[in-house]
Design a protein around this motif. Structure first.
Motif, mmCIF file in Angstrom:
data_model
loop_
_atom_site.group_PDB
_atom_site.id
_atom_site.type_symbol
_atom_site.label_atom_id
_atom_site.label_comp_id
_atom_site.label_asym_id
_atom_site.label_seq_id
_atom_site.Cartn_x
_atom_site.Cartn_y
_atom_site.Cartn_z
ATOM 1 N N ASN A 1 0.872 -1.326 -0.008
ATOM 2 C CA ASN A 1 -0.066 0.072 0.026
ATOM 3 C C ASN A 1 0.857 1.182 0.027
ATOM 4 N N PHE A 2 1.902 1.473 0.765
ATOM 5 C CA PHE A 2 2.752 2.328 1.001
ATOM 6 C C PHE A 2 3.586 2.682 -0.311
ATOM 7 N N ALA A 3 3.906 1.419 -1.026
ATOM 8 C CA ALA A 3 4.784 1.604 -2.241
ATOM 9 C C ALA A 3 4.066 2.207 -3.484
ATOM 10 N N TYR A 4 2.422 1.488 -3.425
ATOM 11 C CA TYR A 4 1.600 2.217 -4.172
ATOM 12 C C TYR A 4 1.201 3.635 -4.201
ATOM 13 N N ALA A 5 0.853 4.092 -2.770
ATOM 14 C CA ALA A 5 0.690 5.524 -2.352
ATOM 15 C C ALA A 5 1.891 6.493 -2.881
ATOM 16 N N ALA A 6 3.105 5.919 -2.632
ATOM 17 C CA ALA A 6 4.104 7.043 -2.651
ATOM 18 C C ALA A 6 4.825 7.295 -3.998
ATOM 19 N N ARG A 7 4.628 6.026 -4.843
ATOM 20 C CA ARG A 7 5.023 5.801 -6.061
ATOM 21 C C ARG A 7 4.202 5.093 -7.122
ATOM 22 N N GLY A 8 3.683 4.250 -6.858
ATOM 23 C CA GLY A 8 2.990 3.132 -7.872
ATOM 24 C C GLY A 8 1.846 3.776 -8.665
ATOM 25 N N VAL A 9 1.196 4.587 -7.874
ATOM 26 C CA VAL A 9 -0.130 5.276 -8.407
ATOM 27 C C VAL A 9 0.184 5.977 -9.677
ATOM 28 N N ARG A 10 1.341 6.416 -9.616
ATOM 29 C CA ARG A 10 1.693 7.506 -10.801
ATOM 30 C C ARG A 10 2.430 6.738 -11.808
ATOM 31 N N LEU A 11 2.770 5.438 -11.819
ATOM 32 C CA LEU A 11 3.663 4.712 -12.819
ATOM 33 C C LEU A 11 2.622 4.189 -13.868
ATOM 34 N N ARG A 12 3.187 4.357 -15.193
ATOM 35 C CA ARG A 12 2.488 4.047 -16.328
ATOM 36 C C ARG A 12 2.209 2.370 -16.478
ATOM 37 N N SER A 13 1.349 2.003 -16.994
ATOM 38 C CA SER A 13 1.010 0.564 -16.956
ATOM 39 C C SER A 13 2.032 -0.458 -17.201
ATOM 40 N N ARG A 14 2.833 0.190 -18.229
ATOM 41 C CA ARG A 14 3.865 -0.742 -18.517
ATOM 42 C C ARG A 14 4.924 -0.876 -17.542
ATOM 43 N N HIS A 15 5.233 0.130 -16.659
ATOM 44 C CA HIS A 15 6.118 0.086 -15.626
ATOM 45 C C HIS A 15 5.605 -0.869 -14.509
ATOM 46 N N ILE A 16 4.215 -0.921 -14.558
ATOM 47 C CA ILE A 16 3.492 -1.775 -13.410
ATOM 48 C C ILE A 16 4.085 -3.149 -13.780
ATOM 49 N N GLY A 17 3.865 -3.264 -15.239
ATOM 50 C CA GLY A 17 4.073 -4.608 -15.790
ATOM 51 C C GLY A 17 5.708 -5.196 -15.441
ATOM 52 N N VAL A 18 6.563 -4.266 -15.223
ATOM 53 C CA VAL A 18 7.840 -4.527 -14.916
ATOM 54 C C VAL A 18 7.817 -5.181 -13.490
ATOM 55 N N VAL A 19 7.055 -4.218 -12.656
ATOM 56 C CA VAL A 19 6.951 -5.057 -11.166
ATOM 57 C C VAL A 19 6.554 -6.212 -11.020
ATOM 58 N N ILE A 20 5.347 -6.587 -11.977
ATOM 59 C CA ILE A 20 4.555 -7.494 -11.864
ATOM 60 C C ILE A 20 5.673 -8.899 -12.589
ATOM 61 N N ALA A 21 6.420 -8.594 -13.445
ATOM 62 C CA ALA A 21 7.326 -9.632 -14.065
ATOM 63 C C ALA A 21 8.541 -9.890 -13.091
ATOM 64 N N ILE A 22 8.914 -8.991 -12.544
ATOM 65 C CA ILE A 22 9.929 -9.175 -11.477
ATOM 66 C C ILE A 22 9.662 -10.075 -10.196
#
Length: 374
Positions: free
Chosen positions: A155-176
């Motif tokens: 939740n903290f990672a999402y609020a601090a940074r993740g909410v502003r990430l583009r979908s492709r960057h979230i995809g990188v988090v998912i892949a890792i």
């Protein structure tokens, strides 16, 4: 102009409620016998639901700056803490009783005063103990709190940074995270891991993968929900079937990865676009209301029930010929009690917290009453 009606994802409440019931079954072995082999995968479904619903409830406010990460985390803690505090009090009381009686609590392990004190202090702070507690083999006295803590990290990672990430960057988090999940599945031969220190990396991989998938699915969801009563029932049935599914031990890690990496995301995407009929919606809403309380309170409920029966009758509840029937009835009682505590205790507190934050929306439309908590 008519105000825009806030979207409701009622079927997701039902999925979460079904998963919570299976988690209770997993820990009610004294009454129901062996745990269903795949029921722990309900936690990964919780994480995915949480990512979806928190993106729905808070994403716009966080992305626009109308809500800070600190305010978001405060809201999340206020959402989780009241019923967690009840669970902590019941759990500490149970372990104190077992400590003074000198009775074992798990695998002949007895409660030690130092570990109990440390667990109580860190538990009040919603933090894991700096060691794995010997008498419950977990990081928290309240067993399920490990997943709540891991979700708060996400939740903290999402609020601090993740909410502003583009979908492709979230995809990188998912892949890792998926790569780490494969490593964990190979090491532990399944994904039932994360509640002890040497497994912490597995728990974090589970939450970051599924939570991020939930966020991504919310962004790319079907924008219009369709009334599909049979499909809604099918989604609930698939959830139950997966959590009850027996798998060969040698193939367990493969099965777990398929469910977490493929089946849960597909199920979430499908269910988010489905409107159930009135009866299914009512059941889903009831289960969703009870689910967080059921998840966080079921361990002390089980402990006190087993101890109470042994004290009153002098026998183990598992020795009774009707123990499975009693176990099913006990799960039903836990569901209703969790629902009652939520409605009578937690929701009034959440309304007060909501007013203190200056949020004037009805509770049903308020993120504090979201459908994503495990």
């Amino acid at each position: 102009m008519q105000p825009r009606t806030r979207e409701r994802f009622v079927l997701l409440d039902g999925l979460r409620g079904v998963a919570a019931v299976f988690i209770v079954q997993r820990h009610a072995e004294p009454m129901l016998g062996d745990a269903l082999p795949s029921s722990y995968l309900g936690v990964d479904l919780f994480f995915a639901l949480s990512g979806f619903v928190l993106a729905h409830a808070y994403g716009a406010a966080l992305a626009s700056g109308r809500m800070s990460a600190l305010a978001f985390m405060k809201a999340r803690l206020l959402r989780l803490y009241p019923l967690y505090l009840v669970a902590l009090a019941l759990t500490v009381g149970y372990y104190l009783r077992m400590y003074h009686a000198g009775l074992p609590v798990m695998a002949d392990e007895v409660v030690t005063a130092g570990e109990l004190a440390a667990g109580a202090v860190t538990g009040l702070l919603f933090l894991p103990t700096p060691f794995t507690i010997s008498f419950n083999a977990a990081l928290f006295l309240v067993h399920p709190a490990w997943s709540l803590f891991d979700e708060l990290v996400a939740n903290f990672a999402y609020a601090a940074r993740g909410v502003r990430l583009r979908s492709r960057h979230i995809g990188v988090v998912i892949a890792i995270s998926a790569v780490v999940l494969v490593i964990a599945a190979l090491q532990f031969e399944r994904l039932h891991a994360g509640f002890r220190w040497h497994e912490m990396y597995a728990g974090l991989a589970r939450v970051f993968f599924s939570f991020s998938v939930g966020v991504l699915i919310y962004r790319h969801r079907r924008k219009t929900q369709k009334s599909q009563p049979l499909a809604a029932l099918a989604c609930l049935a698939v959830t139950a079937a997966v959590l009850a599914a027996p798998t060969p031990r040698d193939a367990k890690w493969i099965f777990d990865l398929i469910i977490v990496l493929c089946v849960w995301p597909a199920l979430l995407y499908a269910a988010s676009g489905i409107l159930p009929d009135r009866r299914t919606a009512a059941v889903s809403t009831f289960l969703g209301t009870a689910s967080y309380g059921l998840y966080v309170l079921h361990s002390p409920f089980i402990d006190w029930a087993v101890l109470g029966w042994a004290t009153w009758s002098g026998k183990s509840i598992g020795d009774l010929p009707y123990a499975p029937v009693a176990g099913i009835a006990f799960i039903g009682l836990c569901v209703f009690l969790s629902w009652w505590l939520t409605v009578a205790f937690d929701e009034p507190l959440q309304r007060r917290f909501k007013r203190a934050r200056g949020d004037h929306r009805p509770l049903a439309d308020n993120p504090a009453n979201d459908a994503g908590d495990p």
